[in-house]
Design a protein around this motif. Structure first.
Motif, PDB file in Angstrom:
ATOM      1  N   ALA A  35       0.811  -1.220   0.000  1.00 34.36           N
ATOM      2  CA  ALA A  35       0.000   0.000   0.000  1.00 34.36           C
ATOM      3  C   ALA A  35       0.841   1.266   0.000  1.00 34.36           C
ATOM      4  CB  ALA A  35      -0.921  -0.002   1.219  1.00 34.36           C
ATOM      5  N   ILE A  38       1.332   3.547  -3.329  1.00 32.18           N
ATOM      6  CA  ILE A  38       0.696   2.794  -4.415  1.00 32.18           C
ATOM      7  C   ILE A  38       0.235   3.679  -5.572  1.00 32.18           C
ATOM      8  CG2 ILE A  38      -1.639   2.803  -3.440  1.00 32.18           C
ATOM      9  CD1 ILE A  38      -1.786  -0.174  -4.386  1.00 32.18           C
ATOM     10  N   ARG A 153      -5.093   0.978  -6.758  1.00 31.15           N
ATOM     11  CA  ARG A 153      -5.511   0.761  -5.367  1.00 31.15           C
ATOM     12  C   ARG A 153      -6.572  -0.338  -5.272  1.00 31.15           C
ATOM     13  NH1 ARG A 153      -4.776   4.176  -1.225  1.00 31.15           N
ATOM     14  NH2 ARG A 153      -4.361   5.947  -2.614  1.00 31.15           N
ATOM     15  N   ALA A 157      -6.121  -4.043  -3.480  1.00 32.32           N
ATOM     16  CA  ALA A 157      -7.023  -4.453  -2.397  1.00 32.32           C
ATOM     17  C   ALA A 157      -7.690  -5.777  -2.733  1.00 32.32           C
ATOM     18  CB  ALA A 157      -8.077  -3.377  -2.157  1.00 32.32           C
ATOM     19  N   PHE A 318      -5.473  -0.212   1.990  1.00 33.96           N
ATOM     20  CA  PHE A 318      -5.605   0.439   0.688  1.00 33.96           C
ATOM     21  C   PHE A 318      -6.710   1.497   0.658  1.00 33.96           C
ATOM     22  CE2 PHE A 318      -3.779  -3.751   0.147  1.00 33.96           C
ATOM     23  CZ  PHE A 318      -2.625  -3.450  -0.551  1.00 33.96           C
TER      24      PHE A 318
END
Length: 361
Positions: A35, A38, A153, A157, A318
């Motif tokens: 994360a 990112i 993102r 995730a 995230f």
């Protein structure tokens, strides 16, 4: 007091919690590293260059985990053995006089060595899993973003949530089934601690000069154990006379019964010392296959809740992604299903080692 392999259950939770926390930490380690930055240009290249650092962090963590396991195993199994001695009871054995409990140090050390060898086989898989998942997520995210399917993102995730769904695999059995490290550690510890607990009881019975035990009639029993309910068994192989077991069913030796499935992992049956002429005859064994089915169903529901909690925790780093919203919704649904099941069947749930945030941060 009866002696049972189920007496190892509370000791198993100690190690299961330790490995459950380890799995959660590993997932967080991977998610937090992925994360970071990112949305920055060149994210995938920088993350791949950080693989060595991730490997070092994971190795340090596994080393600490191994130290914790080594430090706790002997004490845990000695306590399980001593609890078996206390459960068997007899003159001079009380909680207040712990010095009277003669722990068989050699047997406990053997159980501890066996269990350490079993659970620590998962450590190599933990290291490999961390790095494999890290690389796979980077590749998946890069590929999906290039094709414009979703944002980086969201893609990360989703990929890490999928990893959490599968769990950190600690063992693959002969049937190809994957066992998460906490489930495997709990199973292995419960089995070994149950054996130590039983051995403590057996040693105490024999110390008292008893050679016969009687098996309980447990609720929610399985088909393996049902034939042995309310049966008298010999600890030593010595056969009782008809007069000694009058009114009772004699089934052979405890070793034979265990070889046929009695006292298997997670068995709920117990044994108590049998005293000829004093132990009262029991009625016919009762079967309750419905109870066993309910217990298995509840365990499946509880596993589903724990899986959803891992997924939520993995997706949270995230931010407020669509994947996090889906994982939270699934967790609520599974928690509701478990609550309804528990209420409908008047049972007690035991699901969780960790609370998770169900609202957006």
């Amino acid at each position: 007091m009866p002696v049972s392999p189920d007496g190892g259950a509370r000791f198993a939770k100690v190690l299961a919690d330790l490995y459950g926390d380890a799995a959660q930490h590993l997932i967080a380690l991977v998610a937090d590293r992925l994360a970071a930055g990112i949305t920055d240009p060149g994210w995938a290249e920088r993350k791949l260059s950080d693989v060595l650092r991730l490997r070092r962090d994971a190795q340090r963590f596994v080393t600490r985990l191994a130290d914790q396991v080594d430090a706790s195993l002997y004490e845990l199994l000695a306590e399980a053995y001593s609890a078996g001695v206390l459960a068997a009871g007899g003159p001079g054995v009380t909680e207040a006089q712990a010095g009277i409990v003669a722990t068989n140090r050699g047997a406990v050390q053997a159980y501890a060595a066996e269990l350490a060898g079993t659970v620590q086989t998962t450590h190599t898989r933990i290291l490999r899993t961390a790095e494999d998942v890290y690389r796979r997520v980077i590749a998946d995210v890069a590929g999906q973003v290039v094709t414009g399917v979703q944002t980086r993102r969201e893609a990360a995730a989703r990929a890490v949530s999928r990893f959490a769904q599968q769990g950190v695999t600690g063992y693959v059995d002969a049937k190809g089934r994957n066992w998460s490290i906490d489930t495997y550690a709990e199973m292995a510890t419960r089995t070994t601690a149950g054996q130590a607990h039983l051995q403590g009881g057996i040693d105490r019975y024999q110390q008292q000069g008893r050679y016969l035990v009687v098996i309980s009639d447990a609720p929610e029993e399985c088909s393996l154990c049902r034939p042995w309910e309310r049966t008298v068994l010999s600890l030593t192989g010595r056969e009782p006379t008809p007069g000694e077991v009058e009114g009772h069913r004699y089934g052979g030796t405890l070793a034979q019964a265990r070889a046929a499935g009695l006292f298997h992992p997670q068995c709920r049956h117990s044994m108590a010392g049998f005293i000829p002429g004093l132990t009262r005859p029991a009625g016919r064994p009762t079967a309750e296959p419905e109870g066993d089915a309910l217990r298995q169903r509840q365990r499946a529901l509880e596993r589903a809740v724990r899986e959803s909690k891992r997924r939520v925790a993995a997706a949270e780093p995230f931010g407020d992604t669509a994947q996090l919203a889906r994982d939270r919704a699934l967790l609520r649904k599974r928690q509701a299903a478990l609550r309804e099941f528990v209420a409908e069947h008047d049972r007690k749930a035991d699901v969780s080692r960790r609370r998770v945030n169900l609202v957006s941060r």
